[in-house]
Scaffold this active site. Structure first.
Site, PDB file in Angstrom:
ATOM      1  N   LEU A   1      30.959  33.834 -77.073  1.00  0.00           N
ATOM      2  CA  LEU A   1      30.252  34.696 -76.112  1.00  0.00           C
ATOM      3  C   LEU A   1      30.646  34.292 -74.688  1.00  0.00           C
ATOM      4  CD1 LEU A   1      26.779  34.401 -77.864  1.00  0.00           C
ATOM      5  CD2 LEU A   1      28.090  36.511 -77.718  1.00  0.00           C
ATOM      6  N   HIS A   2      31.070  35.260 -73.911  1.00  0.00           N
ATOM      7  CA  HIS A   2      31.414  34.919 -72.522  1.00  0.00           C
ATOM      8  C   HIS A   2      31.165  36.058 -71.541  1.00  0.00           C
ATOM      9  CE1 HIS A   2      35.012  37.139 -73.673  1.00  0.00           C
ATOM     10  NE2 HIS A   2      35.203  37.340 -72.392  1.00  0.00           N
ATOM     11  N   ARG A   3      30.711  37.228 -72.035  1.00  0.00           N
ATOM     12  CA  ARG A   3      30.490  38.354 -71.107  1.00  0.00           C
ATOM     13  C   ARG A   3      29.361  38.021 -70.136  1.00  0.00           C
ATOM     14  NH1 ARG A   3      34.640  41.506 -71.279  1.00  0.00           N
ATOM     15  NH2 ARG A   3      35.380  41.370 -73.395  1.00  0.00           N
TER      16      ARG A   3
END
Ligand code: UD1
Length: 366
Positions: free
Chosen positions: A210-212
């Site tokens: 997850l990086h958004r």
């Protein structure tokens, strides 16, 4: 004389898109001279150099070293440095990839210098203008001379936006070319080493990335996600290779989530290690674009923690579904009870996209 082609690399997902094209062009030195230019948008060893190593890419011919910043700072710095570097190259074509800030900055700069631009992975749309990537995609596509969509929805989006049909060449998904190559290079002893290293068993773990900004920049959302994953790891081990943006934000939460040994929060993985893990999870939780595509190819259930996706074929044909914080648990129950759809491979996701791009470019006078 060989055509001089500049391949623009900036951030992690660009590197696996460049490699197949670089090698395909390299086989035709009398036709193409390909030059790799790295803007330096991603610069950490694990975010950049390891990918060059795993993909057998040479050192970039040009490194702009721009680094991080706000969107305007980063895009502006790339434009300034790219303009300076490209002046001396006398390129026949600049090829940009994907939807990162480097894609936008270099396509605009090249066009203003009257250098033709090709966009690989053109036409994808999330229809969500709060995503910086959507702005990057739309601007790049609007000014590119040659557009290479990975799937038919990309062609349709471009035509709807008024792009002339003769500029659009459906070539398939170049990320799958790299995936096909690396899968052949992973042998059983490499796999054993990776599973030992992380203390995991094949088919009995969940892979998370997850990086958004929408998931990880908002403290409340990130806290919700981390609590949820921690809880999930009591049922099945969870491995979460953490992107630098996410790491910074997790550190700001003041909770030590790694107390439970089944919740493995690790550094970003190199390409080969990541793909080794991605072959065997019960399912993946992600907000990445590329991972939605890779799991469709690998037929692994994928839960995408986003309200939309620019890669709809991964849902209509593949193994992907969009989930929310509210319904993710329900979807996980379905997967763990063996009730998940079987995907099929989208058209032209066959590992031969670079070949089709090269054949298209060979026919053009640039
Ligand atoms: C960028 C792309 C995104 C892509 C993602 C893949 C844009 C707008 N976003 O997001 O589309 O999915 O890459 O990773 O182009 N940082 C490091 N080391 C690095 C790179 C970044 O520590 O090598 C940190 C910096 O603190 C930086 C932050 O991560 O501020 C975010 O990096 P940035 O390039 O701005 O965006 P990403 O979130 O990586």
């Amino acid at each position: 004389m060989a055509m001089k082609i500049v391949l623009v690399a900036g951030a992690r997902p660009n590197f696996m898109k460049i490699a197949p094209l670089f090698w395909e062009m390299n086989q035709l030195p009398s036709v193409f001279q390909s030059i790799i230019l790295h803007t330096g948008q991603h610069y950490d060893y694990e975010m950049s150099k390891v990918f060059f190593e795993d993909l057998d890419l040479p050192e970039p011919h040009y490194c702009l070293g721009v680094g991080s910043g706000t969107h305007a700072e980063q895009t502006g710095k790339i434009m300034i440095e790219f303009e300076r570097a490209i002046q001396n190259v006398h390129a026949n074509l600049v090829i940009v990839f994907g939807d990162v800030n480097s894609t936008l900055a270099c396509s605009v700069t090249a066009k203003k210098l009257f250098i033709p631009v090709a966009h690989v992975e053109a036409g994808l749309r999330s229809f969500d203008m709060t995503m910086p990537e959507e702005i990057n995609r739309k601007v790049t596509d609007a000014i590119s001379d040659i557009l290479f969509p990975p799937s038919r929805d990309g062609n349709e989006n471009l035509v709807r936006e008024g792009v002339e049909r003769n500029k659009i060449h459906l070539v398939g998904n170049i990320m799958i070319d790299s995936l096909v190559t690396i899968l052949k290079r992973i042998n059983p002893s490499d796999e054993d080493r990776v599973f030992q290293k992380f203390g995991l068993k094949r088919n009995h773990f969940v892979l998370v990335t997850l990086h958004r900004p929408s998931n990880v920049d908002d403290k409340n959302n990130l806290r919700k996600i981390m609590h949820f994953l921690n809880h999930l790891s009591l049922r099945i081990p969870v491995i979460f290779p953490v992107h630098p943006r996410t790491k910074k934000n997790i550190n700001g939460l003041d909770t030590n989530y790694a107390v439970n040994g089944n919740f493995k929060i690790v550094e970003p993985l190199r390409y080969k290690e990541f793909i080794t893990l991605e072959k065997y999870p019960r399912f993946v939780v992600t907000d990445s674009g590329g991972i939605q595509e890779e799991t469709t190819y690998l037929n692994i259930p994928c839960l995408t923690l986003r309200p939309n996706t620019e890669r709809p074929v991964t849902i209509t044909e593949g193994t992907n579904e969009l989930v929310t914080y509210e319904n993710i648990e329900e979807k996980i129950d379905l997967i763990l009870s063996g009730n998940w759809k079987q995907g099929k491979l989208p058209e032209l996701w066959d590992g031969k996209t670079a070949q089709r791009i090269v054949n298209t470019l060979k026919r053009m006078e640039l």
